[in-house]
Each structure stands twice: as structure tokens, then as C-alpha cells.
Design a protein around this motif. Structure first.
Motif, short mmCIF file in Angstrom:
data_model
loop_
_atom_site.label_atom_id
_atom_site.label_comp_id
_atom_site.label_asym_id
_atom_site.label_seq_id
_atom_site.Cartn_x
_atom_site.Cartn_y
_atom_site.Cartn_z
N VAL A 8 0.84 -1.20 0.00
CA VAL A 8 0.00 0.00 0.00
C VAL A 8 0.87 1.25 0.00
N ALA A 9 0.45 2.26 -0.76
CA ALA A 9 1.19 3.52 -0.84
C ALA A 9 0.35 4.72 -0.43
N ILE A 10 -0.93 4.51 -0.15
CA ILE A 10 -1.81 5.65 0.08
C ILE A 10 -1.78 6.16 1.53
N ASN A 11 -1.10 5.46 2.42
CA ASN A 11 -1.05 5.91 3.81
C ASN A 11 0.05 6.95 4.03
N THR A 12 0.00 8.01 3.22
CA THR A 12 0.94 9.12 3.35
C THR A 12 0.32 10.22 4.21
N GLU A 13 1.15 11.15 4.63
CA GLU A 13 0.64 12.29 5.41
C GLU A 13 -0.38 13.08 4.60
N ASN A 14 -0.07 13.32 3.33
CA ASN A 14 -0.98 14.11 2.50
C ASN A 14 -2.31 13.41 2.27
N ALA A 15 -2.27 12.09 2.03
CA ALA A 15 -3.51 11.35 1.82
C ALA A 15 -4.33 11.31 3.12
N THR B 78 -11.76 -5.36 0.61
CA THR B 78 -12.71 -5.52 1.71
C THR B 78 -12.27 -4.75 2.95
N PHE B 79 -11.01 -4.36 3.02
CA PHE B 79 -10.51 -3.62 4.18
C PHE B 79 -10.67 -2.11 4.02
N TRP B 80 -10.95 -1.67 2.81
CA TRP B 80 -10.92 -0.24 2.50
C TRP B 80 -12.07 0.53 3.15
N PHE B 81 -13.29 0.11 2.89
CA PHE B 81 -14.43 0.87 3.38
C PHE B 81 -14.59 0.87 4.90
N PRO B 82 -14.31 -0.24 5.60
CA PRO B 82 -14.40 -0.16 7.07
C PRO B 82 -13.50 0.93 7.66
N GLU B 83 -12.32 1.13 7.07
CA GLU B 83 -11.43 2.17 7.59
C GLU B 83 -11.93 3.57 7.21
N GLY C 15 -15.57 9.44 13.16
CA GLY C 15 -14.78 9.99 14.24
C GLY C 15 -13.99 8.98 15.03
N GLY C 16 -13.91 7.74 14.55
CA GLY C 16 -13.19 6.71 15.27
C GLY C 16 -11.69 6.71 15.03
N ALA C 17 -11.23 7.47 14.05
CA ALA C 17 -9.81 7.53 13.73
C ALA C 17 -9.54 8.77 12.89
N THR C 18 -8.31 9.26 12.95
CA THR C 18 -7.91 10.32 12.03
C THR C 18 -7.72 9.71 10.65
N GLY C 19 -7.60 10.55 9.64
CA GLY C 19 -7.38 10.04 8.30
C GLY C 19 -6.13 9.19 8.21
N LYS C 20 -5.05 9.64 8.78
CA LYS C 20 -3.79 8.90 8.74
C LYS C 20 -3.89 7.58 9.50
N GLU C 21 -4.54 7.59 10.66
CA GLU C 21 -4.71 6.36 11.44
C GLU C 21 -5.52 5.32 10.65
N ALA C 22 -6.57 5.78 9.99
CA ALA C 22 -7.41 4.88 9.21
C ALA C 22 -6.63 4.28 8.04
N LEU C 23 -5.86 5.12 7.35
CA LEU C 23 -5.09 4.63 6.20
C LEU C 23 -3.96 3.72 6.63
N ASP C 24 -3.35 3.99 7.79
CA ASP C 24 -2.31 3.10 8.31
C ASP C 24 -2.89 1.73 8.67
N ALA C 25 -4.08 1.72 9.26
CA ALA C 25 -4.72 0.45 9.62
C ALA C 25 -5.07 -0.34 8.37
N PHE C 26 -5.56 0.37 7.36
CA PHE C 26 -5.85 -0.28 6.09
C PHE C 26 -4.58 -0.88 5.50
N ALA C 27 -3.49 -0.11 5.52
CA ALA C 27 -2.23 -0.57 4.94
C ALA C 27 -1.72 -1.83 5.62
N ALA C 28 -1.84 -1.89 6.92
CA ALA C 28 -1.35 -3.06 7.66
C ALA C 28 -2.09 -4.33 7.23
N LYS C 29 -3.41 -4.23 7.15
CA LYS C 29 -4.21 -5.40 6.76
C LYS C 29 -3.99 -5.76 5.29
N ALA C 30 -3.97 -4.73 4.43
CA ALA C 30 -3.83 -4.98 3.00
C ALA C 30 -2.45 -5.54 2.65
#
Length: 461
Positions: A253-260, A421-426, A433-448
Motif C-alpha cells: 500500500v502507498a496511500i497511507n501518506t501524510e498528504n492522503a 474488503t478492508f478499505w471501506f471499514p477504515e 470519528g473513530g480515527a484520524t485520516g492517517k490512522e485509518a489509512l495506516d490500519a488499512f495498509a497493515a491489513k492490505a
């Protein structure tokens, strides 16, 4: 066949964004695949051939005739039978909602259709599981060289072509141009620029103009209910954050950047500021497009030339829908994912059915009359580089120009079926409000990333 049956029992389904057709041109008899040359023989010559019966399952990829689903497909079959009366083609139309699961059940019970018209998201997954018949022998060099390498990447597993590319076009945004004309803000759209590229700041200014001058209209949309239409949300965030969804080699995964991450935070804030649709966590892509077709939404995120054509009959009010690329943070060129439609053949263990299916596919794609006719009926562009100018419409001319922004889609990545399947839950976590954008993308990246690694290891066995 044991390996084949074992593979059939283990296929996992994924949702589809609708997909589409076709490519064709006149080629010399010497360069045409055998199926095309056979199809041009008189019907009387073919009548003595061995009778074969095949089944074609098709999503509603073609625009309907007289509002009847499947009517156009029946015309294709009738035209095919004029050249191949010995091949009976049984048509079964399936829906985008229930079709994927119906395919899963058919595959697991060894009752898969012979021919399927679908997209790389599923077809490549089936190919990696060795469920499909290779098509290399019906694609001559002149046609292969006329289709971009990026499209072959989406149609090939190893050195085996498992999908015949048919129609294409870039996934983009769309805007209700009529709304901006009514509020006197047409100059806020990048329509005067040949490539229509624009920045996030320009986009936000346009959204606020709608909020201020047309309060009854929702400025823009977002959705996170299901995997359908996921290419819209991932391209939206990737471009807003000047990022990629996956690395160029699709290894992680490459989308878990600060800007994204900030881009996803911007979506959350835009919702609170009422310039993006409320309740996005519980909206599907179809819900957002329906709002657009009702004239209640100024921008929609999941559009294409094909959807533009198909939506003519679905508009609840009349307005001018115009294609736009996703805005980027710094005004750099956008990265657009292509849709690609194509035909594939399930290897059900019957050589006669496979041979007949190849003749049918070759007719749909390459027949001198029906090839281009089929492309136009989908509303798409040809996958063939040399076939252009099919439509007298400025939006299609722009879609042709926007091909320059097309990048490799993640659909060819190992484990794509699970990745999505991991994308939309994050996204939902961030929106609620359960996560910041970066936290959500990092969690997605770990699973993906874990899914990619496991799938790659499995496919290498």
C-alpha cells in the motif's frame, strides 16, 4: 480437472464496478485469428460443423433496447448464428447486485458459465486460480500491438491472456454543469483548459459557491457503505493527497501518506462544513450517483464515459453532466484508474465448448459490423488505440484526451479481492470519528499488506 475443481471450490467473490465492451477493426485474413476467419465462411459451410451449446452470462454492460434487458445481447447472438449456426448460445443476464454471488455459487458447484463479460477485478483472480482458458491463440500480433501494455497487464496472468480487452475509459468525476450556469459560477470550473486539470483549492471554491448560491443542492459526495465503486473513493483520496493507492509494482500500500491522511481529514471536515454529503458512512456508490441523477448533487465521484451514456435514461431531471478529472493538491497531473471490460472463458473441461466460446468472443470483439457497434452500445471507448472518433460528442473527445492520465489500477495486485474488503471499514472509522485520516489509512495498509504477501506466496506455489 481435479486441480480445476479444487480451484472452483475455493474462489472468493468481489464486488464489481460495472464494466464494459469492445474493440475491433478490419484486419487481413492472414493476421486474423482462426475464429474470425471461420466466422466469415458462408453459413452453409458451417452447417455441417459439430453442434455445440454454450452459456453466456452477462452483466447489463450494454445499454438496453426499448427498455428490455438482454434484448441487445440477443441481437448479437442472432448475428453470430448467421455465421455459426452450429453454436447455440444460451444467454443469462445477471445483475451487478446479485451477479457476483451467483457466480461464486456457480463456480463452487462446478456449474460456471462458459463465457463471462466482466472486468479485471474478478477475472484476474479467477485466472490466478487457474479457472480460465487461455486466449493467446485468438489474439493476433496486430491486435495485441494495438492495445496498450497497461491493459494487457489487467488481462494477463503470467504469460497467459485470460481476458480479451474490449472497451475502456478513465474513471473520473462528473459535475452538473447546469447548476454552475444557473448560479453564474461556470468560470469556477476548469472547462476552459484543454486537459481540465485543477487544484483542491479551486475545487473547494466551487463547492462553497454551490453551498452559498444554491443551498438546495449538495455540493459533492462521498460514500463508504460497500466495496462497489471503491475506485471512486480511492482515486479521489489519492489525487487530493497527491499519492498512489499501491506502489508501482503493486507489492504494498502507498496511500497511507501524510498528504492522503490529510485528504481524508478534509473529507470529514467537508461533511461537517456541509460541502460534502451527510451520512457518507452509510451511503453506497449507487446512492451518491442517484443523488446526482436526481439533480440534488453538484459533483459525483464515480463516473465515466460509460456511466454517462447509461445514465441518459436514468436522469430524473434534465441537466448537462460534464466529465472532470480529480483535483490534486498542487495542480499536478491526476492519476486516473481505467475501467476495462473484457470477455473470458471458464475452463469447464470441455474442449468443444472452449473452442466454440472462442469463436463467439472473437465475433463480439472483431466482427467488421458488430465490433464497433458493440463498443458504441456500451458507451465506452475502444481498448484498441487505433479506434477513435466513435462519438460526435465533446465529452467523449475529452475522455479520449484524458487517457493520458491513466495509471495502472490495483486490480492486478495479488490479493486484490481481499484488499478491497478492508478499505471501506477504515473509511467508515474516519467518517464517524473513530480515527484520524492517517490512522485509518495506516490500519488499512497493515491489513492490505498482509493480504498481498499471503496471496503472493499462495500464487507462487
Amino acid at each position: 480437472m481435479r486441480a480445476m475443481k479444487k480451484g472452483l471450490m475455493t474462489v472468493l467473490g468481489v464486488a464489481l464496478v460495472g464494466s464494459q465492451l469492445v474493440a475491433c477493426s478490419n484486419t487481413s485474413d492472414q493476421n486474423k485469428p482462426a475464429a474470425t476467419q471461420d466466422a466469415q465462411k458462408p453459413a452453409a459451410t458451417q452447417a455441417a460443423a459439430k453442434p455445440v451449446e454454450i452459456t453466456w452470462w452477462n452483466f447489463p454492460n450494454f445499454q438496453t433496447l426499448d427498455g428490455e434487458v438482454g434484448k441487445y445481447e440477443k441481437q448479437i447472438i442472432a448475428a453470430f448464428n448467421e455465421k455459426h449456426p452450429e453454436i447455440k448460445v444460451n444467454l443469462e443476464m445477471i445483475t451487478f447486485d446479485g451477479g457476483p454471488q451467483k457466480l461464486n455459487v456457480a463456480i463452487s458447484s462446478n456449474t460456471a458459465p462458459d463465457v463471462i463479460y466482466d472486468a479485471p477485478g474478478r477475472i484476474i483472480d479467477w485466472g490466478k486460480k487457474k479457472l480460465l482458458a487461455p486466449l493467446n491463440d485468438i489474439i493476433p500480433a496486430d491486435i495485441k500491438n494495438d492495445i496498450a501494455p497497461a491493459f494487457w497487464k489487467q488481462s494477463t496472468v503470467g504469460d497467459q491472456i485470460v481476458m480479451y480487452p474490449l472497451n475502456t475509459g478513465p474513471f473520473m468525476m462528473a459535475v452538473n454543469k447546469t447548476v454552475f450556469e444557473k448560479i453564474g459560477a461556470l468560470d469556477l470550473l476548469p472547462l476552459s483548459r484543454p486537459d481540465r486539470t485543477w487544484t483542491v483549492a479551486e475545487y473547494e471554491k466551487a463547492l462553497n459557491a454551490v453551498k452559498e448560491k444554491a443551498p438546495e443542492i449538495i455540493p459533492t459526495g462521498f460514500f463508504a457503505k460497500s466495496t462497489a465503486g471503491d475506485q471512486g473513493t480511492r482515486a479521489y483520496l489519492a489525487n487530493l493527497g497527491v499519492s498512489r493507492f499501491l506502489t508501482e509494482d503493486n507489492s504494498k500500500v502507498a496511500i497511507n501518506t501524510e498528504n492522503a491522511g490529510k485528504a481524508l481529514d478534509w473529507v470529514v471536515k467537508a461533511t461537517k462544513d456541509k460541502i460534502s454529503v451527510a451520512g457518507a458512512a452509510s451511503l453506497a456508490a449507487a446512492d451518491v450517483n442517484d443523488l446526482f441523477l436526481q439533480g440534488k448533487l453538484a459533483f459525483t465521484l464515480n463516473y465515466s464515459p460509460v456511466l454517462k451514456a447509461q445514465n441518459v435514461a436514468n436522469k430524473k431531471v434534465q441537466f448537462d453532466d460534464v466529465l472532470l478529472p480529480f483535483p490534486t493538491l498542487d495542480g499536478s497531473k491526476p492519476k486516473l484508474e481505467p475501467f476495462l471490460g473484457g470477455l473470458a472463458i471458464f475452463n469447464n473441461g470441455n474442449a468443444d465448448k472452449i473452442a466454440a466460446s472462442k469463436k463467439f468472443i472473437d465475433f463480439v470483439v472483431n466482427d467488421p459490423v458488430w465490433g464497433k457497434k458493440n463498443i458504441i452500445q456500451t458507451g465506452g471507448l475502444s481498448a484498441r488505440t487505433s479506434i477513435t472518433g466513435l462519438y460526435n460528442d465533446p465529452e467523449y473527445k475529452y475522455a479520449d484526451l484524458a487517457r493520458q492520465f491513466i495509471t495502472d489500477p490495483p486490480t492486478i495486485a495479488d490479493g486484490y479481492a481481499e484488499i478491497r474488503t478492508f478499505w471501506f471499514p477504515e473509511l467508515q472509522r474516519a467518517l464517524t470519528g473513530g480515527a484520524t485520516g492517517k490512522e485509518a489509512l495506516d490500519a488499512f495498509a497493515a491489513k492490505a499488506n498482509d493480504a498481498i504477501a499471503k496471496a503472493k506466496a499462495q500464487n507462487q506455489k
